[in-house]
Design a protein around this motif. Structure first.
Motif, short mmCIF file in Angstrom:
data_model
loop_
_atom_site.label_atom_id
_atom_site.label_comp_id
_atom_site.label_asym_id
_atom_site.label_seq_id
_atom_site.Cartn_x
_atom_site.Cartn_y
_atom_site.Cartn_z
N MET A 242 6.57 -0.73 -19.48
CA MET A 242 5.30 -1.28 -19.04
C MET A 242 4.68 -0.36 -18.00
SD MET A 242 4.67 -5.17 -18.18
CE MET A 242 3.72 -5.72 -16.83
N LYS A 243 3.41 -0.08 -18.15
CA LYS A 243 2.69 0.84 -17.27
C LYS A 243 2.43 0.19 -15.91
CE LYS A 243 -1.75 3.03 -16.82
NZ LYS A 243 -3.09 3.06 -17.33
N GLU A 244 2.71 0.96 -14.86
CA GLU A 244 2.43 0.47 -13.51
C GLU A 244 0.95 0.70 -13.21
OE1 GLU A 244 3.68 1.19 -8.84
OE2 GLU A 244 4.43 2.55 -10.38
N ILE A 245 0.31 -0.36 -12.78
CA ILE A 245 -1.11 -0.27 -12.42
C ILE A 245 -1.18 -0.09 -10.91
CG2 ILE A 245 -3.32 -1.46 -12.39
CD1 ILE A 245 -2.31 -2.99 -14.90
N LYS A 246 -1.85 0.99 -10.51
CA LYS A 246 -1.93 1.31 -9.09
C LYS A 246 -3.36 1.69 -8.75
CE LYS A 246 1.00 3.37 -5.70
NZ LYS A 246 2.18 4.12 -5.42
N PHE A 247 -3.79 1.23 -7.58
CA PHE A 247 -5.11 1.59 -7.07
C PHE A 247 -4.95 2.76 -6.10
CE2 PHE A 247 -5.53 -2.66 -8.61
CZ PHE A 247 -6.82 -2.73 -9.13
N LYS A 248 -5.99 3.59 -6.01
CA LYS A 248 -5.92 4.80 -5.19
C LYS A 248 -5.57 4.51 -3.72
CE LYS A 248 -8.27 9.07 -5.68
NZ LYS A 248 -9.47 9.84 -5.71
N PHE A 249 -6.16 3.47 -3.16
CA PHE A 249 -5.93 3.18 -1.73
C PHE A 249 -4.46 2.87 -1.44
CE2 PHE A 249 -7.00 -1.03 -3.42
CZ PHE A 249 -6.00 -1.82 -2.87
N GLU A 250 -3.72 2.45 -2.45
CA GLU A 250 -2.31 2.11 -2.25
C GLU A 250 -1.46 3.33 -1.91
OE1 GLU A 250 -1.10 -1.64 -4.80
OE2 GLU A 250 -2.21 -0.19 -6.04
N ASP A 251 -2.00 4.52 -2.18
CA ASP A 251 -1.30 5.76 -1.83
C ASP A 251 -1.55 6.19 -0.39
OD1 ASP A 251 -0.09 6.11 -4.32
OD2 ASP A 251 -1.86 7.12 -5.13
N LEU A 252 -2.53 5.59 0.27
CA LEU A 252 -2.83 5.95 1.66
C LEU A 252 -1.70 5.49 2.59
CD1 LEU A 252 -6.60 4.92 1.88
CD2 LEU A 252 -5.69 7.25 1.82
N LYS A 253 -1.18 6.43 3.37
CA LYS A 253 -0.10 6.11 4.32
C LYS A 253 -0.53 5.02 5.31
CE LYS A 253 3.29 9.08 3.39
NZ LYS A 253 4.18 8.55 2.38
N VAL A 254 -1.78 5.10 5.75
CA VAL A 254 -2.27 4.12 6.73
C VAL A 254 -2.29 2.72 6.11
CG1 VAL A 254 -4.74 4.49 6.26
CG2 VAL A 254 -4.01 3.70 8.51
N TYR A 255 -2.61 2.63 4.84
CA TYR A 255 -2.59 1.34 4.15
C TYR A 255 -1.14 0.82 4.06
CZ TYR A 255 -2.57 -2.04 0.36
OH TYR A 255 -2.36 -3.17 -0.38
N GLN A 256 -0.22 1.70 3.69
CA GLN A 256 1.19 1.31 3.59
C GLN A 256 1.73 0.85 4.94
OE1 GLN A 256 2.94 4.85 1.87
NE2 GLN A 256 1.82 4.58 -0.05
N LYS A 257 1.37 1.57 6.00
CA LYS A 257 1.81 1.19 7.36
C LYS A 257 1.21 -0.15 7.77
CE LYS A 257 4.14 4.82 9.00
NZ LYS A 257 5.45 4.77 9.61
N SER A 258 -0.04 -0.40 7.35
CA SER A 258 -0.67 -1.67 7.71
C SER A 258 0.03 -2.83 7.00
CB SER A 258 -2.17 -1.65 7.39
OG SER A 258 -2.41 -1.61 6.00
N LEU A 259 0.48 -2.61 5.77
CA LEU A 259 1.25 -3.65 5.07
C LEU A 259 2.60 -3.88 5.74
CD1 LEU A 259 0.73 -3.14 1.23
CD2 LEU A 259 -0.29 -4.86 2.72
#
Length: 123
Positions: free
Chosen positions: A1-18
């Motif tokens: 099954m293909k993983e669906i990913k949005f561009k912003f999910e690759d941003l380190k700042v977004y990952q840190k905020s989560l």
């Protein structure tokens, strides 16, 4: 099954905020039950707002993204106040306060750096 990913999910700042949202949920679970509809809900709301604004602004024009990042910075500041209140009410230890403040400082620097990058690049 293909993983669906949005561009912003690759941003380190977004990952840190989560990651910060996860920490806030964990810490606020230790607050007294009477704080559920006061400090706990406010703290979770503003921590979540950081990630939401990064996601919402990404992919837009640089000035628009920068505007959403400015809103995210405002939410970081609100989180600092929530941390101070939690410490003053003795809901968290000095160590927890320092840990949260370090994470908020890192987020603040990352957001500001991204804003500077956006300002220096063309749309």
């Amino acid at each position: 099954m293909k993983e669906i990913k949005f561009k912003f999910e690759d941003l380190k700042v977004y990952q840190k905020s989560l990651d910060f949202v996860d920490v806030v949920y964990k810490v606020s679970n230790t607050f007294p039950k009477e704080e559920n509809y006061r400090l706990t809900s406010q703290f979770i709301r503003v921590a979540t707002s950081v990630a939401l604004n990064i996601a919402e602004g990404s992919g837009d024009t640089n000035p628009q993204f920068s505007r959403f990042l400015q809103i995210a910075l405002g939410s970081v500041k609100e989180c600092v106040v929530c941390v101070a209140i939690a410490k003053n009410q003795k809901y968290i230890s000095i160590e927890e306060e320092n840990n949260l403040r370090e994470k908020l400082e890192e987020l603040s620097k990352m957001i500001s750096s991204l804003q500077k990058y956006l300002k220096n690049t063309n749309d």
